[in-house]
Motif scaffolding. Structure first.
Motif, PDB file in Angstrom:
ATOM      1  N   UNK A  45       0.858  -1.174   0.000  1.00  0.00           N
ATOM      2  CA  UNK A  45       0.000   0.000   0.000  1.00  0.00           C
ATOM      3  C   UNK A  45       0.899   1.230   0.000  1.00  0.00           C
ATOM      4  N   UNK A  46       0.568   2.201  -0.826  1.00  0.00           N
ATOM      5  CA  UNK A  46       1.362   3.427  -0.889  1.00  0.00           C
ATOM      6  C   UNK A  46       1.192   4.273   0.362  1.00  0.00           C
ATOM      7  N   UNK A  47       2.180   5.096   0.643  1.00  0.00           N
ATOM      8  CA  UNK A  47       2.145   5.966   1.813  1.00  0.00           C
ATOM      9  C   UNK A  47       2.518   7.385   1.385  1.00  0.00           C
ATOM     10  N   UNK A  48       2.016   8.354   2.106  1.00  0.00           N
ATOM     11  CA  UNK A  48       2.292   9.764   1.787  1.00  0.00           C
ATOM     12  C   UNK A  48       1.033  10.457   1.313  1.00  0.00           C
ATOM     13  N   UNK A  49       0.372  11.180   2.225  1.00  0.00           N
ATOM     14  CA  UNK A  49      -0.881  11.833   1.883  1.00  0.00           C
ATOM     15  C   UNK A  49      -0.669  13.060   1.007  1.00  0.00           C
ATOM     16  N   UNK A  50       0.430  13.781   1.225  1.00  0.00           N
ATOM     17  CA  UNK A  50       0.635  15.025   0.485  1.00  0.00           C
ATOM     18  C   UNK A  50       1.952  15.018  -0.275  1.00  0.00           C
ATOM     19  N   UNK A  51       2.158  16.058  -1.082  1.00  0.00           N
ATOM     20  CA  UNK A  51       3.367  16.144  -1.899  1.00  0.00           C
ATOM     21  C   UNK A  51       3.509  17.545  -2.465  1.00  0.00           C
ATOM     22  N   UNK A  52       4.722  17.868  -2.853  1.00  0.00           N
ATOM     23  CA  UNK A  52       5.004  19.083  -3.615  1.00  0.00           C
ATOM     24  C   UNK A  52       6.020  18.727  -4.680  1.00  0.00           C
ATOM     25  N   UNK A  53       5.883  19.311  -5.861  1.00  0.00           N
ATOM     26  CA  UNK A  53       6.801  18.974  -6.932  1.00  0.00           C
ATOM     27  C   UNK A  53       6.494  19.716  -8.211  1.00  0.00           C
ATOM     28  N   UNK A  54       6.762  19.058  -9.345  1.00  0.00           N
ATOM     29  CA  UNK A  54       6.673  19.688 -10.664  1.00  0.00           C
ATOM     30  C   UNK A  54       5.825  18.815 -11.584  1.00  0.00           C
ATOM     31  N   UNK A  55       4.941  19.421 -12.343  1.00  0.00           N
ATOM     32  CA  UNK A  55       4.138  18.673 -13.310  1.00  0.00           C
ATOM     33  C   UNK A  55       5.052  18.053 -14.359  1.00  0.00           C
ATOM     34  N   UNK A  56       4.933  16.726 -14.518  1.00  0.00           N
ATOM     35  CA  UNK A  56       5.725  16.008 -15.521  1.00  0.00           C
ATOM     36  C   UNK A  56       4.932  15.768 -16.802  1.00  0.00           C
ATOM     37  N   UNK A  57       3.628  15.542 -16.676  1.00  0.00           N
ATOM     38  CA  UNK A  57       2.780  15.290 -17.845  1.00  0.00           C
ATOM     39  C   UNK A  57       1.330  15.451 -17.429  1.00  0.00           C
TER      40      UNK A  57
END
Length: 317
Positions: free
Chosen positions: A61-73
């Motif tokens: 099961x994946x973990x990590x509710x949030x994120x910040x980054x760059x649009x790839x596609x």
């Protein structure tokens, strides 16, 4: 790509970094190259098995509710984002994800993203996504805090607490913070008018308050009694004792305890970004871990006793 995944329910030791296929965005979706993700209470609850009615028993099961980054596609029909745009957002908290925010790439619907604040690097941005939107939703929409009202923030040194202190100050509230005594200076710098040591301060010694934001989950009935006649109280802490207190408080009408969970979309993320851009809200990061050490980040979160957030830096992992 590399992704943090839960291999079974339990302690942080069940977290592993796996090589998995990079996802592709479908219609209405965006592929984000993740640079950072933070550790939130829901992440640890899912990992421990507290949400198994939703997440089931199929692993990983994946973990990590949030994120910040760059649009790839972007997928078909997405017009508001282009490759290279800096964004922040969340995966859906009530869906099972094989990979989630703590991974080198994540795919989410476009309406779960917002433009990241200009000039805010991704580690700092990730620390605010869930904490900031939860605090903003609680103060503005659930508690409806207005200028001059007295607000108590319980658990003020945590991620939601530090965001709430700042946002309440920006809204004109008079902020009282409950936290460890050693965090008093930091909380006053963030905007708290008063700080009390939760280890020696009982509910009966403080108040009354027009609004209370609780991140702890204990003694809710005692603190509810510190509300004014028109006071409001909300908690983000999910536990057996908090649910019992919420149920018991329902007879008190407007002064009942409300449960709050954040599920932000683009509009809330844009509103939060405006507070950052104006300088009224700044990130508070306690520690940063590489993706390979995400288990250590979870342990630090569960130990508590810090000011701000644990963030997982994904770039370069």
């Amino acid at each position: 790509m590399k992704a943090a995944q839960i291999t079974g329910y339990g302690t942080p030791d069940v977290l592993r970094i796996h090589d998995v296929d990079r996802p592709a965005p479908g219609a209405g979706e965006v592929l984000v190259s993740v640079e950072a993700s933070s550790v939130n209470g829901l992440d640890t609850i899912v990992r421990a098995g507290g949400m198994r009615i939703v997440t089931g028993r199929r692993f990983p099961i994946g973990v990590g509710l949030d994120f910040a980054g760059v649009v790839a596609a972007t997928g078909a029909g997405v017009q508001q984002y282009r490759a290279g745009d800096r964004v922040w957002g969340t995966v859906h908290p009530l869906k099972r994800h094989t990979t989630a925010g703590a991974a080198q790439y994540v795919v989410v619907p476009a309406d779960r993203l917002g433009p990241a604040p200009d000039g805010l690097e991704s580690v700092a941005a990730a620390s605010l996504v869930v904490a900031g939107t939860t605090a903003l939703t609680a103060l503005r929409d659930t508690l409806r805090l207005t200028g001059g009202e007295r607000l108590l923030v319980r658990g003020a040194a945590g991620g939601v607490g530090t965001a709430a202190v700042q946002l309440a100050r920006a809204m004109g509230g008079q902020v009282t913070a409950l936290a460890r005594d050693r965090h008093a200076g930091a909380l006053r710098e963030l905007g708290a008018d008063e700080v009390f040591d939760y280890g020696v301060t009982t509910a009966e010694r403080i108040g009354p308050f027009d609004a209370i934001l609780d991140t702890v989950g204990s003694e809710l009935s005692a603190y509810r009694r510190r509300l004014t006649r028109t006071g409001r109280m909300a908690t983000i802490a999910l536990s057996a004792s908090s649910m019992a207190a919420i149920g018991a408080s329902s007879v008190h009408g407007a002064r009942r305890v409300r449960m709050l969970s954040s599920n932000p979309g683009t509009a809330v993320l844009r509103d939060l970004a405006a507070y950052v851009t104006s300088g009224e809200l700044r990130p508070v990061v306690d520690s940063v871990y590489p993706l390979a050490d995400i288990a250590a980040a979870h342990r630090a979160f569960e130990r508590g006793g810090v000011v701000g957030k644990q963030v997982v830096a994904v770039s370069g992992t």
